[in-house]
Design an enzyme around this catalytic site. Structure first.
Site, PDB file in Angstrom:
ATOM      1  N   ASP A 219      -2.112  10.390  -2.046  1.00 48.61           N
ATOM      2  CA  ASP A 219      -2.389   9.354  -3.037  1.00 48.61           C
ATOM      3  C   ASP A 219      -2.708   9.950  -4.402  1.00 48.61           C
ATOM      4  OD1 ASP A 219      -2.818   6.447  -1.646  1.00 48.61           O
ATOM      5  OD2 ASP A 219      -3.154   8.089  -0.263  1.00 48.61           O
TER       6      ASP A 219
ATOM      7  N   ASN B 167      -5.683  12.346   0.291  1.00 47.67           N
ATOM      8  CA  ASN B 167      -4.845  11.497   1.124  1.00 47.67           C
ATOM      9  C   ASN B 167      -5.717  10.733   2.117  1.00 47.67           C
ATOM     10  OD1 ASN B 167      -2.142  10.627   1.849  1.00 47.67           O
ATOM     11  ND2 ASN B 167      -2.389  11.784   3.748  1.00 47.67           N
ATOM     12  N   LYS B 168      -5.101   9.938   2.936  1.00 49.12           N
ATOM     13  CA  LYS B 168      -5.808   9.109   3.905  1.00 49.12           C
ATOM     14  C   LYS B 168      -6.827   9.929   4.702  1.00 49.12           C
ATOM     15  CE  LYS B 168      -6.586   5.390   6.326  1.00 49.12           C
ATOM     16  NZ  LYS B 168      -7.159   4.177   5.715  1.00 49.12           N
TER      17      LYS B 168
ATOM     18  N   ARG C 163       0.859  -1.181   0.000  1.00 47.69           N
ATOM     19  CA  ARG C 163       0.000   0.000   0.000  1.00 47.69           C
ATOM     20  C   ARG C 163       0.899   1.236   0.000  1.00 47.69           C
ATOM     21  NH1 ARG C 163       2.379   1.734   3.521  1.00 47.69           N
ATOM     22  NH2 ARG C 163       0.802   3.276   3.992  1.00 47.69           N
ATOM     23  N   GLY C 164       0.282   2.373  -0.269  1.00 46.08           N
ATOM     24  CA  GLY C 164       1.053   3.577  -0.525  1.00 46.08           C
ATOM     25  C   GLY C 164       1.143   3.769  -2.025  1.00 46.08           C
TER      26      GLY C 164
ATOM     27  N   ARG D 291      -7.460  -0.801  -7.216  1.00 42.36           N
ATOM     28  CA  ARG D 291      -7.711   0.251  -6.235  1.00 42.36           C
ATOM     29  C   ARG D 291      -7.872   1.556  -7.006  1.00 42.36           C
ATOM     30  NH1 ARG D 291      -4.531   0.862  -0.797  1.00 42.36           N
ATOM     31  NH2 ARG D 291      -6.437   2.025  -0.364  1.00 42.36           N
TER      32      ARG D 291
END
Length: 357
Positions: free
Chosen positions: A240, A250-251, A51-52, A88
């Protein structure tokens, strides 16, 4: 970067197999996993063994390599590329890497396809490592300025994991921290736990510990009061997908940190390689926001007394949960964008000037 004193990258190719660090097992178990097929690569992305945004891109690039090894047929390769992109939706590096791989393969004879693809996948990963190193060199200047003014430990707040485990090496948000630490500047990192998957607690703190950088895990909602108390000198997060106007996806929870930083005059920086910039979408509201399985909220994993990883339910059985994985921080709340080419303001003009678009 290091785990138990040994240097690693997050992904590499060895004897026809793609090797990854299974991040779903960290920090309790360190497991190197083999990806032997394109389905393995897709699954690794979906269930977040990798992830990332940059690492997802690197994994997708190697996914094309695995597809070619499996069936060097244009129809199969094209289908595999589509499936990789769909694995994703939010991280732009995924599509960017697959598109770059497919473009490189155009017009290549089938007997050379595998070699060309493997070289390009390695190039994508090597390039990201260099980009992240340069992000650190550029971001180091900001930390140095704070330290020269403060003459004391620089307290940095970060969110989620934008460390080396999210890239190929160095990380984005952590790269300036690593460079500062290597230069002898005292730093301390406030690590957001980052619910629901706890990437901050499980990954960021883990890798900072391995590099012997002082850090403290905090609940996601603690950052605001720390800023009010003057205990945060700067925020630095990853992304992201960043739009050409400077909006940052982003998150989930990043937006709230940016609001708190703005209210308390704490500089809020976003670190990213150019592969994370989306030059096509013009407004944050048009970014596809991934909604993940609600079990990520309702269940947590941990180690029991027998050192076994267990998943337990923490919500009432009848309760529903909504699990939006990302949010969008408007450019007006971003102090600057730290890229491999330098630092720019979060705006169309700033990015165009930096990248001569």
């Amino acid at each position: 970067m290091r785990i138990e004193g040994k240097e690693y990258r997050t992904i590499w190719f060895d004897s026809g197999v793609v090797k990854i660090i299974d991040q779903t097992k960290l920090p309790h178990k360190f497991i190197i996993k083999d990806l032997k097929s394109v389905k393995d690569a897709i699954n690794a992305i979906k269930i977040m063994e990798v992830r990332g945004a940059p690492l997802i891109g690197g994994t997708a690039a190697y996914g094309i390599v695995l597809a070619i090894q499996e069936n060097n047929n244009p129809e199969f390769i094209n289908k595999s590329a589509e499936q990789l992109i769909q694995s994703r939706p939010t991280a732009i590096n995924l599509k960017w890497a697959v598109d770059r791989m497919m473009k490189k393969l155009l017009g290549i004879n089938s007997d050379k396809t595998l070699d060309v693809a493997l070289n390009e996948a390695k190039e994508i990963c090597d390039e990201d490592e260099k980009f992240c190193e340069n992000i650190g060199i550029n971001g180091l200047k900001i930390i140095e300025e704070i330290y020269n003014r403060k003459k004391d430990t620089v307290n940095i707040l970060t969110h989620c994991n934008a460390g080396w485990l999210a890239t190929i090496n160095w990380g984005t948000a952590t790269s300036p921290i690593y460079h500062a630490h290597k230069k002898g500047i005292p730093v301390h990192v406030w690590v957001d736990e980052t619910r629901p998957r706890n990437q901050g607690a499980n990954l960021t703190s883990y890798e900072l510990n391995e590099e012997e950088i002082p850090n403290t895990i905090i609940a996601d909602n603690t950052g605001g009061i720390l800023m009010q108390r003057g205990e945060v000198d700067m925020c630095i997060v990853g992304t992201d997908r960043t739009l050409s106007n400077g909006d940052v996806c982003n998150k989930i929870g990043t937006y709230l940190k940016a609001l708190a930083a703005h209210d308390n005059n704490v500089p809020f920086y976003v670190a990213l390689p150019s592969s994370t910039i989306d030059w096509e979408i013009k407004e944050g509201k048009n970014i596809p926001i991934e909604e993940r399985n609600s079990e990520e909220l309702s269940h947590v994993e941990g180690v029991d007394e027998n050192n076994e990883i267990k998943k337990v339910l923490i919500y009432p059985k009848k309760s529903k949960a909504m699990n939006l994985a990302f949010d969008v921080t408007p450019a007006k709340y971003v102090t600057g964008l730290i890229t491999e080419k330098g630092i720019s303001e979060a705006s169309s003009n700033g990015l165009k000037e930096l990248f001569k678009k």
